[in-house]
Write a protein that holds these residues in place. Structure first.
Motif, PDB file in Angstrom:
ATOM      1  N   ASN A  39       0.799  -1.228   0.000  1.00 41.10           N
ATOM      2  CA  ASN A  39       0.000   0.000   0.000  1.00 41.10           C
ATOM      3  C   ASN A  39       0.835   1.283   0.000  1.00 41.10           C
ATOM      4  OD1 ASN A  39      -2.662   1.397   0.368  1.00 41.10           O
ATOM      5  ND2 ASN A  39      -1.692   2.057   2.263  1.00 41.10           N
ATOM      6  N   GLY A  40       2.067   1.206   0.497  1.00 37.92           N
ATOM      7  CA  GLY A  40       2.844   2.430   0.708  1.00 37.92           C
ATOM      8  C   GLY A  40       3.094   3.245  -0.543  1.00 37.92           C
ATOM      9  N   VAL A  86      -7.478  -2.343   0.009  1.00 35.74           N
ATOM     10  CA  VAL A  86      -6.328  -2.032  -0.851  1.00 35.74           C
ATOM     11  C   VAL A  86      -6.383  -2.793  -2.178  1.00 35.74           C
ATOM     12  CG1 VAL A  86      -3.812  -1.982  -1.022  1.00 35.74           C
ATOM     13  CG2 VAL A  86      -4.923  -1.461   1.152  1.00 35.74           C
ATOM     14  N   PRO A  87      -6.571  -4.122  -2.189  1.00 39.60           N
ATOM     15  CA  PRO A  87      -6.687  -4.784  -3.490  1.00 39.60           C
ATOM     16  C   PRO A  87      -7.875  -4.300  -4.308  1.00 39.60           C
ATOM     17  CG  PRO A  87      -7.159  -6.319  -1.681  1.00 39.60           C
ATOM     18  CD  PRO A  87      -6.568  -5.093  -1.076  1.00 39.60           C
ATOM     19  N   GLY A 141      -8.773   2.229   3.962  1.00 39.24           N
ATOM     20  CA  GLY A 141      -7.689   1.301   4.276  1.00 39.24           C
ATOM     21  C   GLY A 141      -6.703   1.847   5.289  1.00 39.24           C
ATOM     22  N   ALA A 142      -6.107   2.989   4.950  1.00 38.47           N
ATOM     23  CA  ALA A 142      -5.113   3.578   5.850  1.00 38.47           C
ATOM     24  C   ALA A 142      -5.757   4.113   7.117  1.00 38.47           C
ATOM     25  CB  ALA A 142      -4.358   4.700   5.123  1.00 38.47           C
ATOM     26  N   GLY A 143      -7.005   4.591   7.020  1.00 43.96           N
ATOM     27  CA  GLY A 143      -7.692   5.106   8.207  1.00 43.96           C
ATOM     28  C   GLY A 143      -7.973   4.020   9.219  1.00 43.96           C
ATOM     29  N   VAL A 144      -8.485   2.883   8.732  1.00 44.76           N
ATOM     30  CA  VAL A 144      -8.744   1.755   9.626  1.00 44.76           C
ATOM     31  C   VAL A 144      -7.429   1.217  10.175  1.00 44.76           C
ATOM     32  CG1 VAL A 144      -9.560  -0.631   9.711  1.00 44.76           C
ATOM     33  CG2 VAL A 144     -10.938   1.116   8.569  1.00 44.76           C
ATOM     34  N   PHE A 145      -6.438   1.045   9.301  1.00 51.64           N
ATOM     35  CA  PHE A 145      -5.162   0.490   9.749  1.00 51.64           C
ATOM     36  C   PHE A 145      -4.501   1.404  10.773  1.00 51.64           C
ATOM     37  CE2 PHE A 145      -0.775  -0.681   9.778  1.00 51.64           C
ATOM     38  CZ  PHE A 145      -0.750  -2.033   9.501  1.00 51.64           C
ATOM     39  N   GLY A 146      -4.499   2.707  10.505  1.00 48.76           N
ATOM     40  CA  GLY A 146      -3.826   3.650  11.396  1.00 48.76           C
ATOM     41  C   GLY A 146      -4.385   3.650  12.802  1.00 48.76           C
ATOM     42  N   THR A 147      -5.686   3.425  12.928  1.00 49.96           N
ATOM     43  CA  THR A 147      -6.307   3.353  14.248  1.00 49.96           C
ATOM     44  C   THR A 147      -6.171   1.970  14.863  1.00 49.96           C
ATOM     45  OG1 THR A 147      -7.940   5.025  13.596  1.00 49.96           O
ATOM     46  CG2 THR A 147      -8.458   3.684  15.522  1.00 49.96           C
ATOM     47  N   MET A 148      -6.452   0.953  14.057  1.00 47.30           N
ATOM     48  CA  MET A 148      -6.546  -0.399  14.599  1.00 47.30           C
ATOM     49  C   MET A 148      -5.189  -0.993  14.955  1.00 47.30           C
ATOM     50  SD  MET A 148      -9.736  -0.856  14.803  1.00 47.30           S
ATOM     51  CE  MET A 148      -9.689  -2.562  15.300  1.00 47.30           C
ATOM     52  N   TYR A 149      -4.131  -0.599  14.234  1.00 46.83           N
ATOM     53  CA  TYR A 149      -2.844  -1.208  14.568  1.00 46.83           C
ATOM     54  C   TYR A 149      -2.373  -0.765  15.961  1.00 46.83           C
ATOM     55  CZ  TYR A 149       1.006   2.233  14.328  1.00 46.83           C
ATOM     56  OH  TYR A 149       1.913   3.240  14.601  1.00 46.83           O
ATOM     57  N   ILE A 150      -2.728   0.447  16.355  1.00 48.14           N
ATOM     58  CA  ILE A 150      -2.397   0.906  17.707  1.00 48.14           C
ATOM     59  C   ILE A 150      -3.200   0.124  18.742  1.00 48.14           C
ATOM     60  CG2 ILE A 150      -2.393   2.890  19.277  1.00 48.14           C
ATOM     61  CD1 ILE A 150      -2.134   4.687  16.807  1.00 48.14           C
ATOM     62  N   LEU A 151      -4.490  -0.075  18.460  1.00 45.67           N
ATOM     63  CA  LEU A 151      -5.342  -0.798  19.398  1.00 45.67           C
ATOM     64  C   LEU A 151      -4.944  -2.264  19.501  1.00 45.67           C
ATOM     65  CD1 LEU A 151      -8.825   0.710  18.459  1.00 45.67           C
ATOM     66  CD2 LEU A 151      -7.307   1.366  20.337  1.00 45.67           C
ATOM     67  N   VAL A 152      -4.640  -2.888  18.366  1.00 47.46           N
ATOM     68  CA  VAL A 152      -4.220  -4.293  18.393  1.00 47.46           C
ATOM     69  C   VAL A 152      -2.888  -4.430  19.126  1.00 47.46           C
ATOM     70  CG1 VAL A 152      -3.476  -6.243  16.958  1.00 47.46           C
ATOM     71  CG2 VAL A 152      -5.495  -4.921  16.313  1.00 47.46           C
ATOM     72  N   THR A 161       5.585  -0.504  14.279  1.00 49.61           N
ATOM     73  CA  THR A 161       5.800   0.691  13.465  1.00 49.61           C
ATOM     74  C   THR A 161       7.059   0.548  12.616  1.00 49.61           C
ATOM     75  OG1 THR A 161       4.781   2.002  15.235  1.00 49.61           O
ATOM     76  CG2 THR A 161       5.909   3.207  13.500  1.00 49.61           C
ATOM     77  N   ALA A 162       8.084  -0.118  13.146  1.00 48.96           N
ATOM     78  CA  ALA A 162       9.291  -0.367  12.367  1.00 48.96           C
ATOM     79  C   ALA A 162       8.980  -1.248  11.162  1.00 48.96           C
ATOM     80  CB  ALA A 162      10.358  -1.022  13.239  1.00 48.96           C
ATOM     81  N   ALA A 163       8.134  -2.250  11.361  1.00 53.63           N
ATOM     82  CA  ALA A 163       7.725  -3.101  10.243  1.00 53.63           C
ATOM     83  C   ALA A 163       6.993  -2.290   9.184  1.00 53.63           C
ATOM     84  CB  ALA A 163       6.832  -4.236  10.754  1.00 53.63           C
ATOM     85  N   MET A 164       6.151  -1.348   9.632  1.00 54.08           N
ATOM     86  CA  MET A 164       5.465  -0.469   8.694  1.00 54.08           C
ATOM     87  C   MET A 164       6.455   0.414   7.939  1.00 54.08           C
ATOM     88  SD  MET A 164       2.404   0.506  11.333  1.00 54.08           S
ATOM     89  CE  MET A 164       2.024   2.035  10.499  1.00 54.08           C
ATOM     90  N   SER A 165       7.462   0.919   8.644  1.00 56.57           N
ATOM     91  CA  SER A 165       8.436   1.817   8.030  1.00 56.57           C
ATOM     92  C   SER A 165       9.247   1.118   6.942  1.00 56.57           C
ATOM     93  CB  SER A 165       9.379   2.379   9.096  1.00 56.57           C
ATOM     94  OG  SER A 165       8.678   3.165  10.029  1.00 56.57           O
ATOM     95  N   ILE A 166       9.746  -0.078   7.259  1.00 55.60           N
ATOM     96  CA  ILE A 166      10.556  -0.784   6.273  1.00 55.60           C
ATOM     97  C   ILE A 166       9.691  -1.241   5.104  1.00 55.60           C
ATOM     98  CG2 ILE A 166      10.353  -3.041   7.393  1.00 55.60           C
ATOM     99  CD1 ILE A 166      13.442  -1.610   5.570  1.00 55.60           C
ATOM    100  N   GLY A 167       8.432  -1.627   5.395  1.00 57.24           N
ATOM    101  CA  GLY A 167       7.524  -2.004   4.321  1.00 57.24           C
ATOM    102  C   GLY A 167       7.237  -0.840   3.387  1.00 57.24           C
ATOM    103  N   GLY A 168       6.972   0.340   3.968  1.00 59.19           N
ATOM    104  CA  GLY A 168       6.721   1.525   3.152  1.00 59.19           C
ATOM    105  C   GLY A 168       7.941   1.967   2.369  1.00 59.19           C
ATOM    106  N   THR A 169       9.120   1.793   2.969  1.00 59.60           N
ATOM    107  CA  THR A 169      10.355   2.186   2.299  1.00 59.60           C
ATOM    108  C   THR A 169      10.620   1.313   1.069  1.00 59.60           C
ATOM    109  OG1 THR A 169      11.321   2.956   4.370  1.00 59.60           O
ATOM    110  CG2 THR A 169      12.842   2.467   2.589  1.00 59.60           C
TER     111      THR A 169
END
Length: 523
Positions: free
Chosen positions: A314-315, A375-376, A412-423, A442-450
């Motif tokens: 998605n990044g 996303v798909p 997608g990003a709205g749900v993920f951005g909230t839910m990943y913190i809660l999970v 968050t590190a996993a998100m960073s490397i994935g986006g990079t």
């Protein structure tokens, strides 16, 4: 004066009247600073249009920024778990990243003449912004506790996306009228920073229960004027020392669940836990899981993989959509690029609201799956639209249709951005390692986006935008299906596990008592 007022007066425990309400205003002004990506995208547009940077040069800077975030996310979370100066660290990060954004706009040379220096600036900015997500969320959890995270994270995310929308809209309008000299748009960064500092100053250090911030306990001792009585929130020192002899700086509060004072230290423990032992305080009470124990949690490891794969697919979709609208359209293209972010952010506000209203009632998993599968679907729609356009120049109507796919980005990003913190909060509950766990996800998100940034640009350049969206959409199915098949419902998961452990201990205790009784009878 009644007994409750006497306790409050005796302890002189002064708290902010509404620290929970102040949090949402901090989140509003952190909108463009929280992960740095919004301003990074705007910086890329500025460097390409005003400073004649190539896409490859901007790609190098974005890659270094993302790798720096990846390297420093887990250490930043580890730091936030231990420090009592969370507010100061977050404020410092906001000021420094603002200065680095202004430095980028003010010192960039034509054609990337000082690219090495710009790369260094992006490396430093990535390291600094790594402090912001665990900083804000540990402060939030320290004020509301894990039991209050669902509603408060939802409010934070809503205000964060609203703040991003306002700032990007302001910057886009400035860029539209100042094109191609659009460097002045970055005036929004110091304005936002002033707001962050002002509202952070309204939160007092004693408003934060550091045991709750770490996830050691589920409830915070910080009062909520609307629902918590003074007796419930009053801080009662565990000593009979006369008031005049007490230290001016208050000790950490007694956690309302465990009934004990959280042994928070400013200096981190270096017990990484390879022996399997938990971190302990000086009185040998277990206080927190070790980092190695955290990493052995299969649910967390599964979730880290999902975070990586989601951002890997998605990044890069947003930058590709922005480029498809901006290329060859001059100032109008810059405005359309800004609208891509604004449309998504508006729907992210709605998504965060829905997550806050329903994830606490119906669980995390179903809502999370909606975000993952969006996303798909989004990539499929983009593929169809670009297939209709073909090699011809897109009409204004087609630009609107392409822009409208950003609604799904908001989902997608709205749900993920909230839910990943809660999970993450669910998984880390009771471990004492909330910020470290959040740093890992968050590190996993960073490397994935990079990696996604480079992958998407390479695909678009080598095989075209339409084919790139086909591949990215197929990749996006992997984290969605993985979450569906392998992730449990995390709401109250840690509580259930702790209840099972307690039941087993109670049974063992009863068995032990029964054995002692039988032995006495035998004797």
């Amino acid at each position: 004066m009644n007994a409750i007022d006497a306790i409050a007066e005796k302890t002189k425990w002064k708290k902010s009247k509404e620290p929970r309400k102040t949090l949402k205003w901090v989140a509003l002004f952190l909108g463009e600073q929280r992960d740095g990506l919004t301003m990074i995208n705007m910086q890329n547009a500025f460097l390409i249009t005003s400073k004649n940077y190539s896409e490859k040069q901007c790609g190098i800077m974005f890659f270094v920024f993302g790798m720096s975030q990846f390297l420093f996310q887990a250490p930043a979370g580890y730091l936030m778990d231990y420090t009592n100066n969370k507010i100061s660290w977050l404020a410092t990060a906001a000021v420094v990243t603002t200065c680095l954004t202004i430095l980028t706009a003010g010192t960039a040379q034509d054609g990337g003449g000082n690219l090495g220096f710009m790369v260094l600036v992006k490396f430093l900015q990535g390291a600094v912004t790594a402090l912001i997500p665990p900083g804000l969320n540990s402060i939030t959890q320290g004020i509301v506790g894990t039991v209050g995270m669902t509603q408060q994270v939802s409010r934070n995310e809503m205000m964060n996306h609203l703040g991003t929308s306002i700032l990007v809209l302001t910057g886009s309008i400035i860029a539209f009228y100042r094109y191609p000299n659009i460097g002045i748009l970055f005036i929004v960064s110091p304005i936002a920073c002033v707001g962050v500092i002002y509202f952070l100053s309204q939160i007092k250090p004693e408003d934060i229960d550091h045991a709750a911030a770490r996830g050691l306990v589920t409830e915070s001792s910080t009062p909520d004027d609307s629902s918590v009585s003074t007796l419930d929130s009053a801080y009662i020192p565990p000593t009979d020392t006369p008031e005049k002899n007490r230290p001016v700086t208050p000790l950490p509060p007694i956690s309302p669940i465990s009934g004990r004072r959280a042994p928070i230290a400013n200096n981190p423990s270096f017990n990484l836990g390879f022996s399997g032992d938990a971190s302990v305080s000086s009185n040998a009470e277990t206080t927190a899981d070790t980092p190695f124990q955290v990493l052995r949690d299969p649910t967390l490891l599964t979730f880290i993989v999902v975070c990586f794969l989601f951002h890997l697919s998605n990044g890069t979709v947003l930058p590709l959509v922005m480029q498809s609208l901006a290329i060859g359209n001059g100032g109008e293209g810059i405005l359309l690029s800004g609208l891509c972010i604004i449309v998504a952010q508006v729907f992210m506000v709605l998504s965060a609201k829905i997550c806050g209203d329903f994830s606490g009632k119906y669980g995390r998993k179903n809502l999370f799956l909606i975000g993952l599968f969006s996303v798909p679907i989004r990539c499929l729609i983009l593929t169809l639209l670009l297939g209709i356009v073909g090699d011809e120049e897109a009409s204004s109507f087609m630009h609107i249709l392409i822009l409208s796919t950003q609604i799904l980005d908001g989902v997608g990003a709205g749900v993920f951005g909230t839910m990943y913190i809660l999970v993450t909060s669910d998984i880390s509950k009771g471990s004492g390692r909330f910020s470290l766990t959040l740093g890992l996800t968050t590190a996993a998100m960073s490397i994935g986006g990079t990696v996604s940034g480079y992958l998407g640009q390479a695909l678009a350049q080598d095989i075209g935008y339409r084919q790139a969206f086909i591949i990215l959409g197929t990749m996006a199915l992997v984290p969605a299906v993985s979450y569906l098949l392998f992730m449990p419902e995390t709401l109250q998961m840690r509580t259930i596990e702790m209840d099972v452990i307690q039941e087993e201990e109670d049974e063992q205790s009863k068995e032990g008592e029964g054995s002692n009784t039988n032995f006495k009878q035998f004797v």
